[in-house]
Design a protein around this motif. Structure first.
Motif, PDB file in Angstrom:
ATOM      1  N   GLU A   5       0.889  -1.437  -0.163  1.00 38.35           N
ATOM      2  CA  GLU A   5      -0.003   0.143   0.311  1.00 38.35           C
ATOM      3  C   GLU A   5       1.073   1.135   0.202  1.00 38.35           C
ATOM      4  OE1 GLU A   5      -3.360  -0.031   1.859  1.00 38.35           O
ATOM      5  OE2 GLU A   5      -4.027   1.717   1.557  1.00 38.35           O
ATOM      6  N   CYS A   6       0.951   1.876  -0.725  1.00 41.25           N
ATOM      7  CA  CYS A   6       1.494   3.451  -1.331  1.00 41.25           C
ATOM      8  C   CYS A   6       1.256   4.172  -0.177  1.00 41.25           C
ATOM      9  CB  CYS A   6       1.933   3.398  -2.870  1.00 41.25           C
ATOM     10  SG  CYS A   6       2.310   5.125  -2.529  1.00 41.25           S
ATOM     11  N   PRO A   7       0.674   5.489  -0.031  1.00 37.86           N
ATOM     12  CA  PRO A   7       0.705   6.431   0.772  1.00 37.86           C
ATOM     13  C   PRO A   7      -0.120   7.059   0.187  1.00 37.86           C
ATOM     14  CG  PRO A   7       3.087   5.953   1.718  1.00 37.86           C
ATOM     15  CD  PRO A   7       3.133   5.224   0.635  1.00 37.86           C
ATOM     16  N   TRP A   8       0.322   7.123  -0.542  1.00 37.80           N
ATOM     17  CA  TRP A   8       0.022   8.345  -2.182  1.00 37.80           C
ATOM     18  C   TRP A   8      -1.138   7.155  -2.908  1.00 37.80           C
ATOM     19  CZ3 TRP A   8       4.716   9.465  -0.924  1.00 37.80           C
ATOM     20  CH2 TRP A   8       4.948  10.444   0.626  1.00 37.80           C
ATOM     21  N   CYS A   9      -0.539   6.053  -3.362  1.00 39.43           N
ATOM     22  CA  CYS A   9      -1.238   5.609  -4.730  1.00 39.43           C
ATOM     23  C   CYS A   9      -2.227   3.910  -3.857  1.00 39.43           C
ATOM     24  CB  CYS A   9      -0.644   5.192  -5.534  1.00 39.43           C
ATOM     25  SG  CYS A   9       0.793   6.481  -6.317  1.00 39.43           S
ATOM     26  N   GLY A  10      -2.615   4.254  -2.622  1.00 40.25           N
ATOM     27  CA  GLY A  10      -2.897   3.149  -2.394  1.00 40.25           C
ATOM     28  C   GLY A  10      -2.150   1.287  -2.680  1.00 40.25           C
ATOM     29  N   ASN A  58      10.993   1.670  -2.140  1.00 41.24           N
ATOM     30  CA  ASN A  58      10.221   3.557  -3.422  1.00 41.24           C
ATOM     31  C   ASN A  58       8.705   2.946  -3.975  1.00 41.24           C
ATOM     32  OD1 ASN A  58      11.164   4.760  -5.775  1.00 41.24           O
ATOM     33  ND2 ASN A  58      11.466   5.599  -4.811  1.00 41.24           N
ATOM     34  N   HIS A  59       8.243   3.768  -4.708  1.00 40.12           N
ATOM     35  CA  HIS A  59       7.095   3.295  -5.668  1.00 40.12           C
ATOM     36  C   HIS A  59       8.083   3.526  -6.530  1.00 40.12           C
ATOM     37  CE1 HIS A  59       1.990   3.768  -6.891  1.00 40.12           C
ATOM     38  NE2 HIS A  59       3.593   2.252  -7.433  1.00 40.12           N
ATOM     39  N   ALA A  60       8.692   3.138  -7.270  1.00 44.71           N
ATOM     40  CA  ALA A  60       9.763   3.295  -8.450  1.00 44.71           C
ATOM     41  C   ALA A  60       8.563   3.874  -9.522  1.00 44.71           C
ATOM     42  CB  ALA A  60      10.801   2.047  -9.155  1.00 44.71           C
ATOM     43  N   GLY A  62       5.602   4.446  -9.848  1.00 47.67           N
ATOM     44  CA  GLY A  62       4.368   5.142  -9.290  1.00 47.67           C
ATOM     45  C   GLY A  62       4.618   6.657  -9.444  1.00 47.67           C
ATOM     46  N   CYS A  63       4.468   7.326  -7.870  1.00 50.29           N
ATOM     47  CA  CYS A  63       4.616   8.323  -7.913  1.00 50.29           C
ATOM     48  C   CYS A  63       5.535   8.834  -7.416  1.00 50.29           C
ATOM     49  CB  CYS A  63       3.889   8.343  -6.573  1.00 50.29           C
ATOM     50  SG  CYS A  63       3.964   7.715  -5.344  1.00 50.29           S
ATOM     51  N   ARG A  64       6.684   7.489  -7.813  1.00 51.10           N
ATOM     52  CA  ARG A  64       8.041   7.582  -7.515  1.00 51.10           C
ATOM     53  C   ARG A  64       8.735   8.317  -5.982  1.00 51.10           C
ATOM     54  NH1 ARG A  64       8.113  10.173 -12.037  1.00 51.10           N
ATOM     55  NH2 ARG A  64       9.440  11.991 -11.110  1.00 51.10           N
TER      56      ARG A  64
HETATM   57 ZN    ZN Z   1       2.822   5.247  -4.912  1.00 54.55          ZN
END
Ligand code: ZN
Lengths: 129, 207
Positions: A5-10, A58-60, A62-64
Protein backbone atom coordinates in the motif's frame (compact mmCIF):
# COMPACT_ATOMS: atom_id res chain seq x y z
CA UNK A 1 4.60 -11.40 -4.99
CA UNK A 2 2.56 -9.27 -2.64
CA UNK A 3 0.53 -6.09 -2.66
CA UNK A 4 2.05 -3.00 -1.04
CA UNK A 5 0.00 0.00 0.00
CA UNK A 6 1.71 3.16 -1.24
CA UNK A 7 0.89 6.03 1.17
CA UNK A 8 -0.16 8.11 -1.84
CA UNK A 9 -1.36 5.71 -4.55
CA UNK A 10 -2.97 2.97 -2.44
CA UNK A 11 -2.55 -0.77 -2.96
CA UNK A 12 -0.35 -1.69 -5.91
CA UNK A 13 1.50 -4.78 -7.07
CA UNK A 14 4.97 -5.36 -5.67
CA UNK A 15 6.46 -5.21 -9.19
CA UNK A 16 5.95 -1.43 -9.14
CA UNK A 17 8.17 -1.01 -6.07
CA UNK A 18 11.81 -1.36 -5.21
CA UNK A 19 13.13 -2.04 -1.74
CA UNK A 20 15.72 0.28 -0.23
CA UNK A 21 16.80 -1.80 2.74
CA UNK A 22 16.61 -1.07 6.43
CA UNK A 23 14.93 2.18 7.49
CA UNK A 24 15.81 4.70 10.20
CA UNK A 25 19.58 4.58 9.76
CA UNK A 26 20.77 8.12 10.17
CA UNK A 27 24.03 9.39 8.82
CA UNK A 28 26.47 10.14 11.64
CA UNK A 29 27.45 13.73 12.18
CA UNK A 30 30.59 14.05 10.08
CA UNK A 31 33.85 14.11 12.01
CA UNK A 32 37.32 14.06 10.52
CA UNK A 33 38.48 11.49 13.08
CA UNK A 34 35.83 8.89 12.26
CA UNK A 35 37.37 5.46 12.04
CA UNK A 36 36.84 2.94 9.27
CA UNK A 37 34.88 0.83 11.74
CA UNK A 38 32.50 3.66 12.48
CA UNK A 39 31.98 4.33 8.78
CA UNK A 40 31.50 0.64 8.06
CA UNK A 41 28.90 0.45 10.81
CA UNK A 42 26.89 3.19 9.09
CA UNK A 43 27.45 2.12 5.48
CA UNK A 44 27.32 -1.67 5.62
CA UNK A 45 26.06 -3.06 8.89
CA UNK A 46 22.38 -3.92 8.92
CA UNK A 47 20.26 -5.98 11.23
CA UNK A 48 18.91 -9.13 9.67
CA UNK A 49 15.79 -9.38 11.75
CA UNK A 50 13.50 -12.32 11.68
CA UNK A 51 10.05 -10.94 12.39
CA UNK A 52 9.30 -7.24 12.70
CA UNK A 53 11.52 -5.13 10.44
CA UNK A 54 11.36 -1.48 9.31
CA UNK A 55 12.44 -0.95 5.73
CA UNK A 56 12.32 1.71 3.03
CA UNK A 57 10.45 1.19 -0.22
CA UNK A 58 10.22 3.32 -3.33
CA UNK A 59 7.15 3.39 -5.58
CA UNK A 60 9.47 3.26 -8.57
CA UNK A 61 6.94 2.80 -11.36
CA UNK A 62 4.24 4.97 -9.77
CA UNK A 63 4.60 8.21 -7.85
CA UNK A 64 8.36 7.60 -7.30
CA UNK A 65 8.21 8.52 -3.59
CA UNK A 66 10.10 6.85 -0.76
CA UNK A 67 8.21 5.62 2.27
CA UNK A 68 8.60 3.22 5.20
CA UNK A 69 7.11 -0.22 5.67
CA UNK A 70 6.91 -2.38 8.80
CA UNK A 71 7.04 -5.96 7.59
CA UNK A 72 7.25 -9.34 9.24
CA UNK A 73 10.20 -10.84 7.37
CA UNK A 74 9.20 -14.41 8.06
CA UNK A 75 5.56 -14.14 6.99
CA UNK A 76 5.79 -11.15 4.57
CA UNK A 77 2.85 -9.62 6.37
CA UNK A 78 2.91 -5.82 6.01
CA UNK A 79 1.91 -4.38 9.38
CA UNK A 80 2.13 -0.67 8.67
CA UNK A 81 3.03 1.86 6.01
CA UNK A 82 4.08 5.39 6.91
CA UNK A 83 5.66 8.37 5.19
CA UNK A 84 9.23 9.56 5.45
CA UNK A 85 9.83 11.50 8.65
CA UNK A 86 6.89 9.96 10.47
CA UNK A 87 7.27 7.95 13.67
CA UNK A 88 6.84 4.20 13.22
CA UNK A 89 3.44 3.13 14.55
CA UNK A 90 3.43 0.81 17.54
CA UNK A 91 2.71 -2.66 16.21
CA UNK A 92 3.57 -6.15 17.34
CA UNK A 93 3.78 -9.39 15.46
CA UNK A 94 4.67 -12.98 16.18
CA UNK A 95 6.84 -15.53 14.48
CA UNK A 96 5.34 -18.53 12.76
CA UNK A 97 5.48 -21.72 14.77
CA UNK A 98 8.33 -23.89 13.53
CA UNK A 99 8.81 -27.52 14.42
CA UNK A 100 12.46 -27.20 15.40
CA UNK A 101 12.65 -23.63 16.70
CA UNK A 102 15.13 -21.90 14.42
CA UNK A 103 17.38 -19.13 15.62
CA UNK A 104 15.85 -15.67 16.00
CA UNK A 105 18.09 -14.25 13.31
CA UNK A 106 18.83 -15.34 9.79
CA UNK A 107 17.00 -17.54 7.36
CA UNK A 108 16.07 -20.27 9.76
CA UNK A 109 17.96 -22.97 7.88
CA UNK A 110 20.33 -25.36 9.55
CA UNK A 111 23.34 -23.09 9.16
CA UNK A 112 21.73 -20.53 11.39
CA UNK A 113 21.09 -22.86 14.26
CA UNK A 114 23.17 -22.15 17.25
CA UNK A 115 26.26 -24.29 17.44
CA UNK A 116 27.11 -25.53 20.90
CA UNK A 117 30.02 -27.51 22.11
CA UNK A 118 28.96 -30.53 24.05
CA UNK A 119 30.65 -31.42 27.25
CA UNK A 120 32.47 -34.32 25.61
CA UNK A 121 34.07 -32.02 23.02
CA UNK A 122 31.86 -32.95 20.03
CA UNK A 123 30.00 -30.18 18.24
CA UNK A 124 26.25 -30.43 17.94
CA UNK A 125 23.45 -28.20 16.83
CA UNK A 126 21.03 -27.18 19.48
CA UNK A 127 17.50 -25.99 19.04
CA UNK A 128 16.90 -22.58 20.53
CA UNK A 129 13.63 -22.44 22.32
CA UNK B 1 13.91 27.68 -38.70
CA UNK B 2 11.89 24.60 -39.55
CA UNK B 3 11.11 22.21 -36.71
CA UNK B 4 13.42 19.31 -37.46
CA UNK B 5 12.59 17.26 -34.42
CA UNK B 6 11.68 13.64 -35.16
CA UNK B 7 9.10 12.15 -32.85
CA UNK B 8 9.99 8.92 -31.07
CA UNK B 9 7.54 6.88 -33.15
CA UNK B 10 7.81 8.67 -36.50
CA UNK B 11 8.66 5.33 -38.14
CA UNK B 12 5.35 3.78 -37.02
CA UNK B 13 2.02 4.18 -38.76
CA UNK B 14 -1.20 4.36 -36.74
CA UNK B 15 -2.94 1.01 -36.38
CA UNK B 16 -6.68 0.53 -36.40
CA UNK B 17 -8.87 -2.52 -35.92
CA UNK B 18 -11.40 -2.93 -38.70
CA UNK B 19 -14.53 -2.42 -36.62
CA UNK B 20 -13.14 0.47 -34.59
CA UNK B 21 -12.69 -1.76 -31.54
CA UNK B 22 -9.17 -0.47 -30.99
CA UNK B 23 -6.85 2.11 -32.43
CA UNK B 24 -3.26 2.91 -31.63
CA UNK B 25 -1.51 6.15 -32.59
CA UNK B 26 1.28 8.40 -31.47
CA UNK B 27 0.44 11.98 -30.47
CA UNK B 28 3.61 13.76 -31.57
CA UNK B 29 2.07 17.25 -31.38
CA UNK B 30 1.30 17.18 -27.68
CA UNK B 31 3.21 19.75 -25.64
CA UNK B 32 4.33 18.86 -22.11
CA UNK B 33 5.59 20.77 -19.09
CA UNK B 34 6.70 19.25 -15.82
CA UNK B 35 6.16 21.19 -12.60
CA UNK B 36 7.80 20.57 -9.22
CA UNK B 37 6.54 22.73 -6.38
CA UNK B 38 5.15 22.49 -2.86
CA UNK B 39 1.44 21.76 -3.35
CA UNK B 40 0.04 23.82 -0.48
CA UNK B 41 2.16 26.89 -1.18
CA UNK B 42 1.46 26.73 -4.91
CA UNK B 43 -2.29 26.41 -4.58
CA UNK B 44 -2.38 29.27 -2.06
CA UNK B 45 -0.47 31.51 -4.48
CA UNK B 46 -2.51 30.45 -7.49
CA UNK B 47 -5.79 31.01 -5.69
CA UNK B 48 -4.77 34.55 -4.81
CA UNK B 49 -3.61 35.52 -8.26
CA UNK B 50 -5.17 33.35 -10.91
CA UNK B 51 -7.96 31.05 -9.87
CA UNK B 52 -5.89 28.17 -11.20
CA UNK B 53 -5.51 25.03 -9.09
CA UNK B 54 -3.28 21.97 -9.08
CA UNK B 55 -5.04 18.68 -8.28
CA UNK B 56 -3.87 17.49 -4.85
CA UNK B 57 -5.73 14.18 -4.81
CA UNK B 58 -3.25 11.45 -5.82
CA UNK B 59 -3.67 9.96 -9.29
CA UNK B 60 -6.21 12.47 -10.53
CA UNK B 61 -6.12 15.26 -13.10
CA UNK B 62 -7.83 18.52 -13.89
CA UNK B 63 -8.76 19.91 -17.28
CA UNK B 64 -8.33 23.68 -17.49
CA UNK B 65 -8.23 25.91 -20.55
CA UNK B 66 -7.47 23.05 -22.93
CA UNK B 67 -4.66 21.65 -20.78
CA UNK B 68 -4.69 18.42 -18.76
CA UNK B 69 -2.94 18.84 -15.40
CA UNK B 70 -1.87 15.37 -14.26
CA UNK B 71 -0.90 14.52 -10.67
CA UNK B 72 2.40 12.61 -10.81
CA UNK B 73 3.43 12.89 -7.18
CA UNK B 74 2.68 14.95 -4.04
CA UNK B 75 4.89 17.74 -5.40
CA UNK B 76 4.93 16.95 -9.11
CA UNK B 77 2.53 17.61 -12.01
CA UNK B 78 2.51 17.22 -15.78
CA UNK B 79 0.83 19.68 -18.14
CA UNK B 80 -0.36 18.15 -21.36
CA UNK B 81 -2.14 19.70 -24.31
CA UNK B 82 -1.94 21.62 -27.56
CA UNK B 83 1.15 23.78 -27.89
CA UNK B 84 -0.64 27.14 -27.73
CA UNK B 85 -2.77 26.16 -24.75
CA UNK B 86 0.21 24.82 -22.81
CA UNK B 87 2.24 27.95 -23.59
CA UNK B 88 -0.58 30.19 -22.41
CA UNK B 89 -0.98 28.24 -19.19
CA UNK B 90 2.79 28.15 -18.64
CA UNK B 91 2.95 31.93 -18.78
CA UNK B 92 0.10 32.31 -16.31
CA UNK B 93 1.64 29.72 -13.99
CA UNK B 94 5.04 31.35 -14.18
CA UNK B 95 3.49 34.66 -13.06
CA UNK B 96 1.48 33.04 -10.29
CA UNK B 97 4.40 31.08 -8.89
CA UNK B 98 7.01 33.80 -9.30
CA UNK B 99 7.38 34.26 -5.54
CA UNK B 100 7.63 30.53 -4.80
CA UNK B 101 10.52 28.11 -5.19
CA UNK B 102 9.49 25.95 -8.15
CA UNK B 103 10.69 24.27 -11.33
CA UNK B 104 8.79 24.35 -14.61
CA UNK B 105 10.45 22.41 -17.43
CA UNK B 106 9.74 21.52 -21.03
CA UNK B 107 9.64 17.71 -21.02
CA UNK B 108 8.20 17.27 -24.48
CA UNK B 109 11.35 15.78 -26.00
CA UNK B 110 11.89 13.51 -23.03
CA UNK B 111 8.58 11.70 -23.44
CA UNK B 112 6.44 10.15 -26.12
CA UNK B 113 2.65 10.09 -25.99
CA UNK B 114 0.77 7.05 -27.27
CA UNK B 115 -3.01 7.09 -27.59
CA UNK B 116 -5.00 3.89 -27.29
CA UNK B 117 -8.73 4.11 -27.80
CA UNK B 118 -11.74 1.99 -28.61
CA UNK B 119 -14.15 -0.23 -26.73
CA UNK B 120 -11.51 -2.95 -26.27
CA UNK B 121 -8.81 -0.52 -25.08
CA UNK B 122 -9.25 -1.45 -21.42
CA UNK B 123 -8.95 -5.13 -22.20
CA UNK B 124 -5.83 -4.64 -24.29
CA UNK B 125 -4.21 -2.64 -21.47
CA UNK B 126 -5.24 -5.20 -18.84
CA UNK B 127 -3.00 -7.70 -20.59
CA UNK B 128 0.04 -5.54 -19.86
CA UNK B 129 -0.41 -4.14 -16.38
CA UNK B 130 -1.38 -5.08 -12.82
CA UNK B 131 -3.45 -1.87 -12.44
CA UNK B 132 -7.16 -2.30 -11.76
CA UNK B 133 -8.70 -0.93 -14.97
CA UNK B 134 -12.32 -1.84 -14.27
CA UNK B 135 -14.53 1.04 -15.53
CA UNK B 136 -15.84 1.55 -11.99
CA UNK B 137 -12.31 1.88 -10.58
CA UNK B 138 -10.21 3.60 -13.25
CA UNK B 139 -12.43 6.51 -14.20
CA UNK B 140 -12.24 9.45 -16.62
CA UNK B 141 -9.54 11.86 -15.49
CA UNK B 142 -7.64 9.22 -13.53
CA UNK B 143 -3.86 8.96 -13.76
CA UNK B 144 -1.60 6.08 -12.73
CA UNK B 145 2.07 5.31 -13.10
CA UNK B 146 2.73 1.61 -13.49
CA UNK B 147 4.51 -1.06 -15.47
CA UNK B 148 3.16 -1.87 -18.92
CA UNK B 149 4.92 -4.99 -20.07
CA UNK B 150 8.37 -4.20 -18.69
CA UNK B 151 8.23 -0.45 -19.32
CA UNK B 152 7.38 2.25 -16.81
CA UNK B 153 4.73 4.63 -18.12
CA UNK B 154 1.98 6.96 -16.92
CA UNK B 155 -1.55 6.07 -17.94
CA UNK B 156 -4.20 8.75 -18.27
CA UNK B 157 -7.84 8.29 -19.19
CA UNK B 158 -8.97 11.53 -20.81
CA UNK B 159 -11.79 13.08 -18.83
CA UNK B 160 -12.90 15.06 -21.87
CA UNK B 161 -14.18 12.08 -23.76
CA UNK B 162 -17.90 11.56 -24.25
CA UNK B 163 -19.05 8.82 -21.83
CA UNK B 164 -21.34 7.51 -24.55
CA UNK B 165 -18.30 6.86 -26.69
CA UNK B 166 -15.31 4.62 -26.17
CA UNK B 167 -12.53 5.49 -23.74
CA UNK B 168 -9.37 7.15 -24.93
CA UNK B 169 -6.21 6.40 -22.96
CA UNK B 170 -2.94 8.27 -23.18
CA UNK B 171 0.32 6.59 -22.25
CA UNK B 172 3.16 8.96 -21.44
CA UNK B 173 6.42 7.08 -21.67
CA UNK B 174 10.13 7.83 -21.72
CA UNK B 175 11.26 8.32 -25.30
CA UNK B 176 13.66 5.37 -25.25
CA UNK B 177 10.88 3.01 -24.10
CA UNK B 178 8.38 4.28 -26.65
CA UNK B 179 9.09 1.77 -29.42
CA UNK B 180 9.02 -1.17 -27.00
CA UNK B 181 5.71 0.01 -25.54
CA UNK B 182 4.26 0.51 -29.02
CA UNK B 183 5.22 -3.05 -29.93
CA UNK B 184 3.70 -4.66 -26.83
CA UNK B 185 0.52 -2.60 -27.28
CA UNK B 186 0.30 -3.63 -30.93
CA UNK B 187 0.78 -7.25 -29.97
CA UNK B 188 -1.81 -7.00 -27.17
CA UNK B 189 -4.27 -5.59 -29.72
CA UNK B 190 -3.82 -8.34 -32.27
CA UNK B 191 -6.59 -10.48 -30.77
CA UNK B 192 -8.95 -7.48 -31.00
CA UNK B 193 -8.21 -7.03 -34.69
CA UNK B 194 -5.23 -4.66 -34.85
CA UNK B 195 -3.45 -5.35 -38.15
CA UNK B 196 0.08 -6.67 -38.25
CA UNK B 197 2.41 -3.71 -38.13
CA UNK B 198 5.13 -2.68 -40.50
CA UNK B 199 7.92 -2.50 -39.60
CA UNK B 200 7.73 -5.23 -37.02
CA UNK B 201 9.61 -5.13 -33.75
CA UNK B 202 13.30 -5.87 -33.95
CA UNK B 203 13.84 -4.57 -37.46
CA UNK B 204 16.17 -1.71 -38.19
CA UNK B 205 13.87 1.29 -38.14
CA UNK B 206 15.90 4.15 -39.50
CA UNK B 207 18.63 4.41 -42.13
ZN1 ZN C 1 2.79 5.77 -5.11
Amino acid sequence: MFVIECPWCGPRDQSEFSCGGEAHISRPAERSDMSDEEWAEFVFMRTNAKGLFAERWNHAAGCRRWFNVLRNTSTDEILAVYRMGETPPDVSTGLPATPCGEAEIGSGNDAAKVMVEAADGTTNTRDTV
Amino acid sequence: MPDRRISALAHRTPLQAGDGALSLAERPQVAMRGLRVDAKAANRALKKTKGLALPETPNTSRHTEGVHILWLGPDEWLFLGEVDAVHALRDRLGDGLAQIHHQLLDVRDQNAVIALSGKRAREALMKLTTLDLHPGVFRPGDVAGSLFGRATATLHLLETYDPERDPEFLLIVRRSYADYLWCVLARAGREFGLPDQTPKAGEIMRP
